[in-house]
Write an enzyme that holds these catalytic residues in place. Sequence first.
Site, mmCIF file in Angstrom:
data_model
loop_
_atom_site.group_PDB
_atom_site.id
_atom_site.type_symbol
_atom_site.label_atom_id
_atom_site.label_comp_id
_atom_site.label_asym_id
_atom_site.label_seq_id
_atom_site.Cartn_x
_atom_site.Cartn_y
_atom_site.Cartn_z
ATOM 1 N N GLU A 76 10.254 -8.677 -0.845
ATOM 2 C CA GLU A 76 9.265 -7.620 -0.992
ATOM 3 C C GLU A 76 9.992 -6.281 -0.970
ATOM 4 O O GLU A 76 10.777 -6.005 -0.058
ATOM 5 C CB GLU A 76 8.212 -7.663 0.121
ATOM 6 N N ASN A 86 4.314 -3.582 -3.955
ATOM 7 C CA ASN A 86 2.976 -3.145 -3.549
ATOM 8 C C ASN A 86 2.451 -2.101 -4.530
ATOM 9 O O ASN A 86 3.194 -1.211 -4.953
ATOM 10 C CB ASN A 86 3.017 -2.542 -2.143
ATOM 11 N N GLU A 106 1.466 -6.942 -5.520
ATOM 12 C CA GLU A 106 0.677 -7.131 -4.307
ATOM 13 C C GLU A 106 -0.420 -6.071 -4.242
ATOM 14 O O GLU A 106 -0.147 -4.880 -4.365
ATOM 15 C CB GLU A 106 1.554 -7.051 -3.063
ATOM 16 N N ASP A 111 -2.780 -8.967 -0.777
ATOM 17 C CA ASP A 111 -2.025 -8.526 0.395
ATOM 18 C C ASP A 111 -2.969 -8.242 1.562
ATOM 19 O O ASP A 111 -4.118 -7.846 1.367
ATOM 20 C CB ASP A 111 -1.237 -7.259 0.046
ATOM 21 N N GLU A 171 2.677 -12.912 6.908
ATOM 22 C CA GLU A 171 3.475 -11.731 7.201
ATOM 23 C C GLU A 171 3.643 -11.565 8.714
ATOM 24 O O GLU A 171 2.883 -12.111 9.504
ATOM 25 C CB GLU A 171 2.788 -10.479 6.641
#
Length: 784
Positions: A566, A621, A653, A683, A740
């Site tokens: 990520e 993201n 995401e 997410d 996460e």
Amino acid sequence: MLTVYNCIVEDHDVRLVLLAATICAISALTAVSLLDHVKRATGRVHLAWTALTACSIGFGIWATHFVAMLAFAPSLPAAYDLPVTLVSLAAAIAITGLGVYLATIGETIDHHLVGGSVIGGGIAAMHFIGMAAFEVEGVLMWDQRYVAVSLVAAVIFGACAIRAALAMTGRWSKSIAALVLTLAICSLHFIAMAAVSIRPDASVTIAPSAVPAAWLAIAVAVAALIILLLSAVALWIDLRDLRRSDAERKHLLELANAAIEGLVVCRAGTIATANASFLSLSGLALPNLIGADFDRLIVRQATKTSDEETLLLRADGTRMPVEILARTMSYNDVPHTVYAVRDLRERKKAEADIRHLALHDALTGLPNRRAFNERLEQEIAAHGTDQGRQLALLCLDLDRFKEINDLFGHAAGDAMLRRVAQSVAGVLGSNQMFARMGGDEFAIIAPHVDGWHEARRLAEAVIEAFRIENRDAARDGVISTSIGIAMCPLDGTDAETLVGQADTALYRAKADGRDTFRFYEAQMGQEVRMRRLMEHELRHAVSRKEFSLVYQPQKKLDTGETIGFEALLRWHHPERGSISPAVFVPVAEESGTIVPIGEWVLETACKDAAGWDNDVTVAVNVSAVQLHSPEFAQKVHEVLLKTGLAPRRLEIEITETALVRDMNRALATLRQLKALGVMVAMDDFGTGYSSLSNLRAFPFDKIKIDGSFVRSVDTNEQAATIVKAVLGIGRGLGLPVLAEGVETAEELKFLADEFCQIGQGYLLGRPAPISTFRDIETPASSAA
């Protein structure tokens, strides 16, 4: 009436009179049974049944008349004119057939009464034509009064009989209709016979062609045989239909009992039958239900609809939430209403659980930001009509909470947040709300306060509650809070303004030494100026190369294999040093600078990933502002072409917060991304606006469980339940689930035991420049 009685007793053989009445009753019952089939038939079949019924009634009237005439003893020679006798039979069949047709071509009372009256007329016509066939050595004298009464009786009884046969239902309906029809025939005959008298006249002779009474007896016997045959046919048809109806009823009952839903069949609001599922739902036995008023078992809503959610009154007095669907059907030509009753207990419980999760923080159990916003809007609207009192909004931020997390770990930090929730809630009134806004931010809504001094006392009570809590909590870290207070309507009359003013006051409280509170004042504008300065600096941060990316690995939990990274944005300010994304990203989103920043992140991440091993993905993201930009999908396509990264290796995401702003546009953008071959992940699932409907509506390839749940799975049963539920949803939908915030071995073991596929967190790898991850092969290293 006495005249009629004397006529029957003195002028007739009573035995033959009883025989005539018996024949009449049998033919009447046969005709009533056949009428059932006439009213159900259509077209030519209807005409055929009409003809058969007319024969039954006609032969019955004719046979009744002539058997009664055989019983008549006038003490004079008598005989019967054969052609006229046959005409009387034909008239009886034709006229009653017309009456049956008129009565059954419609279902109104007018059709029934008119048709029955015509049948009464047919009875009269047959009688008086039959009397015209009667030859005797004398002259027949008629009393017109009795003639009129006989006609009225035939018409009235005939109309009533047909109305009863076609409209009545129930066990005795056929018998009642047959009895009334028998009265129509017999009353006409014997009242009319009471109206006639014979004056002997030697000049009157019987015609040689007249049929003697003995021969008439044979004809009557044949007619009676025909009536018996018609009765046998009618009985056979009724038994056949009864067997078919019983078989259909049993089959329908078996199907109904196989249904999971409760089924109730009602006629005119009264329960006729119910299946086993409804008996189980209601707790009542079938004998106790049959005949009961269905509406008495249901708590109807003010607005009745065919499909509605309501409450079912059970035998034990409890009320069960149910959904009722009503449909109309015809059974045995009688309209019935079928109610399907669905048990809503599990659905209501699930909806309540989902709503509770949507409106409450999983860690502390406090209302979350969404619930806070709803309540604040309601209270502001309510205070708009109450000028005498004010609304106080207190925004709380825990002092140095990050230090506690770093020093004692996230588990201690979570325990601290739960203690804060308990201690502060203990000093609030029943009408005041304490909500967790996220992280270490909280807010209190205090409606109907009597000025700023009451808000001051509340803030002092909250701070004192923190101090009391700290006396026995030194081992887990001492915590304090700073509070900013804004008053409605003094400091703002809308939610956004009021929250902004309270936040401004909160910043002043922190700047003034923390562990204190401040009311909003108009001169508190420095924070706003700092925010505008940050907006300006963000616009030039990309060109000044102040941004960089770090990467956090995403690993398979069963093998430990790194399958992706990520990309995380970092801002290194030349004067203020590293600035947290939590600080600058909201500013960038509100100012619109997130779009060029997001494009830089996307292009840099794709360029870096193009040099990795071909199976390793990169997750980027995307903010709500980017997602709703019309050119976003095109920009992604251009970046993929420019960097050479395979679309399947890019994962976008998106949080659900980004979806709800404009769901239609978001769905269109995601579909464009999917068409490119890019992967899409949801997410922070479990926070904000999490909804199961979004998983179905949007083309997600992966679900990411928010770290706030993962960090609590070994200490918080509710969080563990939520994580298990999300993993179950992922398995059910065929979507991989990434957890996460995996930071402890206990959390990792829990996830592995629950068959979570992928994990991400400090335990598996901290965010770092990509060069620190030596297990990622690049084309250059492979060539070397």
